[in-house]
Design a protein around this motif. Structure first.
Motif, PDB file in Angstrom:
ATOM      1  N   THR A  95       5.324   1.746  -6.571  1.00 15.63           N
ATOM      2  CA  THR A  95       3.895   1.569  -6.285  1.00 15.63           C
ATOM      3  C   THR A  95       3.253   0.507  -7.166  1.00 15.63           C
ATOM      4  O   THR A  95       2.036   0.336  -7.126  1.00 15.63           O
ATOM      5  CB  THR A  95       3.126   2.889  -6.469  1.00 15.63           C
ATOM      6  N   GLY A 104       1.435  -1.705  -4.663  1.00 16.19           N
ATOM      7  CA  GLY A 104       1.526  -0.485  -3.876  1.00 16.19           C
ATOM      8  C   GLY A 104       2.415  -0.516  -2.663  1.00 16.19           C
ATOM      9  O   GLY A 104       2.046   0.041  -1.623  1.00 16.19           O
ATOM     10  N   ARG A 107       3.056   3.077  -1.903  1.00 19.63           N
ATOM     11  CA  ARG A 107       2.016   3.992  -2.363  1.00 19.63           C
ATOM     12  C   ARG A 107       1.699   5.058  -1.316  1.00 19.63           C
ATOM     13  O   ARG A 107       1.585   6.251  -1.646  1.00 19.63           O
ATOM     14  CB  ARG A 107       0.756   3.220  -2.723  1.00 19.63           C
ATOM     15  N   GLU A 108       1.562   4.675  -0.069  1.00 15.03           N
ATOM     16  CA  GLU A 108       1.204   5.663   0.954  1.00 15.03           C
ATOM     17  C   GLU A 108       2.331   6.672   1.142  1.00 15.03           C
ATOM     18  O   GLU A 108       2.072   7.874   1.327  1.00 15.03           O
ATOM     19  CB  GLU A 108       0.888   4.962   2.287  1.00 15.03           C
ATOM     20  N   SER A 153     -11.869   2.262  -5.875  1.00 16.15           N
ATOM     21  CA  SER A 153     -11.050   2.428  -4.657  1.00 16.15           C
ATOM     22  C   SER A 153     -10.154   3.655  -4.819  1.00 16.15           C
ATOM     23  O   SER A 153      -8.934   3.528  -5.004  1.00 16.15           O
ATOM     24  CB  SER A 153     -10.212   1.171  -4.407  1.00 16.15           C
ATOM     25  N   ARG A 155      -8.850   5.802  -2.902  1.00 20.61           N
ATOM     26  CA  ARG A 155      -7.783   6.071  -1.937  1.00 20.61           C
ATOM     27  C   ARG A 155      -6.642   5.069  -2.036  1.00 20.61           C
ATOM     28  O   ARG A 155      -5.638   5.205  -1.331  1.00 20.61           O
ATOM     29  CB  ARG A 155      -8.352   6.100  -0.509  1.00 20.61           C
ATOM     30  N   GLN A 156      -6.799   4.079  -2.907  1.00 18.54           N
ATOM     31  CA  GLN A 156      -5.709   3.127  -3.180  1.00 18.54           C
ATOM     32  C   GLN A 156      -5.437   3.108  -4.688  1.00 18.54           C
ATOM     33  O   GLN A 156      -5.565   2.068  -5.350  1.00 18.54           O
ATOM     34  CB  GLN A 156      -6.063   1.717  -2.692  1.00 18.54           C
ATOM     35  N   ARG A 158      -3.879   3.057  -8.466  1.00 22.28           N
ATOM     36  CA  ARG A 158      -2.804   2.318  -9.136  1.00 22.28           C
ATOM     37  C   ARG A 158      -2.269   3.060 -10.348  1.00 22.28           C
ATOM     38  O   ARG A 158      -1.199   2.723 -10.850  1.00 22.28           O
ATOM     39  CB  ARG A 158      -3.306   0.935  -9.564  1.00 22.28           C
TER      40      ARG A 158
END
Length: 489
Positions: A95, A104, A107-108, A153, A155-156, A158
């Motif tokens: 990620t 990322g 990442r999902e 952010s 939902r994203q 790091r």
């Protein structure tokens, strides 16, 4: 040469644990315990998804190419070792930022795995700086650019705290019970500190989510212990001579310890069958290890690195440095500990010195010296403050602090340069630039950093005077001169 070779047990692909921080320590410690558990019990429900959050995309891709199998060589000494194949990792994800600067990649996939009801435990080895906490206060550094990015952010994410908040938010929204969060990093009260980071970050997003995390998510504390140096070309050559050509291999000591607070609402493997100590209170063991093992490691790292000494083995085999470590452990660290009956701290100190002298490991002092700003409060300064409040001197720590301040110059006492690896490196450079050759002003400025040095300790005149004296001695008379002054104190 005495050796033992143990092959991995085939897995099932079932993943019950997600790990954040796919580094050498995780692969040589937690994954080994889980592999041994699988070998003994036949329970294949605790496979691991391991994620690298930083820059080592190559490690992830190499593990994928190898079918997630790798080797761990556990050395008691250069002539006695066990070679294990580890197969408990069922998935590896990345990620971090790739070579093109993109963040990322997986990442999902990682967040989906963490949000899955199948995931019952999330473990971490992201080092002290990976929690983004103020070393002195324990509060989240919300102004750090990485954390600020996760706030903007969510939902994203790091960072490790950001990933935990987003995954827990998804489970909360879906009505899925939360996973247990188990920190395996060298921090005092690491479970509580992890909770602090996650809850404070969640408060920026949704106070109700933060309350749910604070009330419903288990954050047990743990203590981990195994010396796992960074791999060298010599290590790979040594393994190749044994017929092991494995880019993902890890070399470590034979000794291993894991003490865990037994609080796992979603269940856990029967780790105790593999020697894991499941206890009600980890704190005494955690503090013992931090102040005695990690504290003496840091002491050796800064003094040794300044003198051009490369490894722990090289340093501990110098009589004066070995005597310094034993004095520090028994006279300054051990008296600050409150241990259960039956714990022999003198025996523990002697066992640590024996482990440091393992001739099969090349544990580089520069590796240990990394991130001093994040490590020294719990390794040295909290205990030293308690001693100062009781009117007791800590000359070994005062020497260590002087060595650390000098180490932040980025050049040893012999004139050899190195890269200073610390999240506060820029700040240290500014202090050195500002104070130049005024040693007294420089030391005063470093001790005034209250996000590293407790204000009560900085205000203790005896301690600050000792640090000033040792710093001047290191500059004028080198390591030998400083050790001579210490011997007289």
């Amino acid at each position: 040469m005495t050796s033992q070779c143990i092959e991995a047990k085939p897995g099932s692909g079932r993943i019950g644990i997600v790990h954040l921080g796919l580094g050498a320590f995780h692969r040589a410690h937690q994954a080994v315990y889980l592999e041994r558990y699988r070998q003994r019990s036949g329970d294949v429900d605790w496979g691991v998804c391991s994620a690298n959050l930083r820059s080592s995309i190559g490690l992830v891709d190499d593990l994928v190419a190898a079918g997630y199998r790798y080797h761990v060589a556990e050395y008691a000494d250069s002539q006695h070792f066990a070679l294990r194949e580890i197969g408990v990792i069922e998935e590896a994800l990345f990620t971090g930022r790739d070579s093109a600067g993109n963040w990322g990649r997986d990442r999902e996939a990682l967040l989906a795995r963490m949000a899955s009801a199948d995931t019952r435990i999330v473990t971490l080895t992201v080092t002290e700086k990976g929690y983004f906490l103020n070393p002195a206060s324990g509060d989240l550094r919300s102004d750090d650019p990485m954390i600020a990015g996760d706030i903007a952010s969510p939902r994203q994410p790091r960072t490790a705290p950001g990933l935990l908040v987003e995954a827990l938010a998804r489970r909360h929204e879906a009505g899925i019970a939360p996973f247990t969060v188990l920190s395996c990093d060298n921090m005092p009260d690491n479970g509580k500190r992890t909770r602090q980071a996650v809850v404070q970050l969640a408060e920026h997003r949704d106070p109700a989510l933060a309350r749910w995390i604070a009330n419903d998510v288990a954050f047990p504390c743990s203590m981990v212990d195994r010396i796992v140096p960074a791999m060298t070309d010599a290590d790979f050559e040594r393994l190749a001579a044994l017929g092991v050509n494995d880019a993902n291999a890890v070399v470590c000591e034979a000794f291993s310890q894991w003490v865990v607070e037994d609080c796992f609402p979603m269940g856990r493997p029967s780790w105790e069958a593999e020697g894991v100590e499941m206890v009600a209170d980890v704190a005494p063991f955690e503090t013992m290890k931090l102040r005695m093992l990690n504290g003496s490691h840091s002491l050796l790292a800064y003094l040794g690195a300044l003198a051009g000494i490369e490894t722990v083995f090289d340093g501990v085999n110098q009589f004066d440095l070995r005597a310094l470590l034993r004095r520090y452990m028994l006279e300054e660290a051990a008296p600050t500990l409150d241990m259960p009956d039956g714990v022999d701290l003198t025996g523990y100190a002697d066992s640590l010195l024996e482990r440091f002298g393992n001739d099969s490991l090349r544990h580089r002092l520069q590796q240990i010296a990394m991130d001093g700003s994040q490590k020294l409060p719990q390794r040295w300064l909290t205990g030293t403050l308690a001693r100062a409040n009781a009117g007791q001197a800590s000359p070994c720590v005062a020497l260590g602090m002087a060595a650390w301040i000098r180490y932040t110059v980025g050049e040893d006492l012999l004139g050899n340069g190195y890269t200073l690896d610390d999240p506060m490196a820029k700040r240290f450079a500014e202090l050195h630039c500002k104070h130049g050759l005024d040693a007294a002003a420089l030391v005063t400025a470093f001790l005034a950093m209250d996000d590293i040095v407790p204000s009560g300790l900085a205000a203790d005149s005896a301690f600050t005077k000792a640090v000033h004296t040792f710093y001047q001695t290191l500059i004028q008379d080198g390591l030998a001169g400083a050790l001579a002054v210490l011997e007289r104190s």
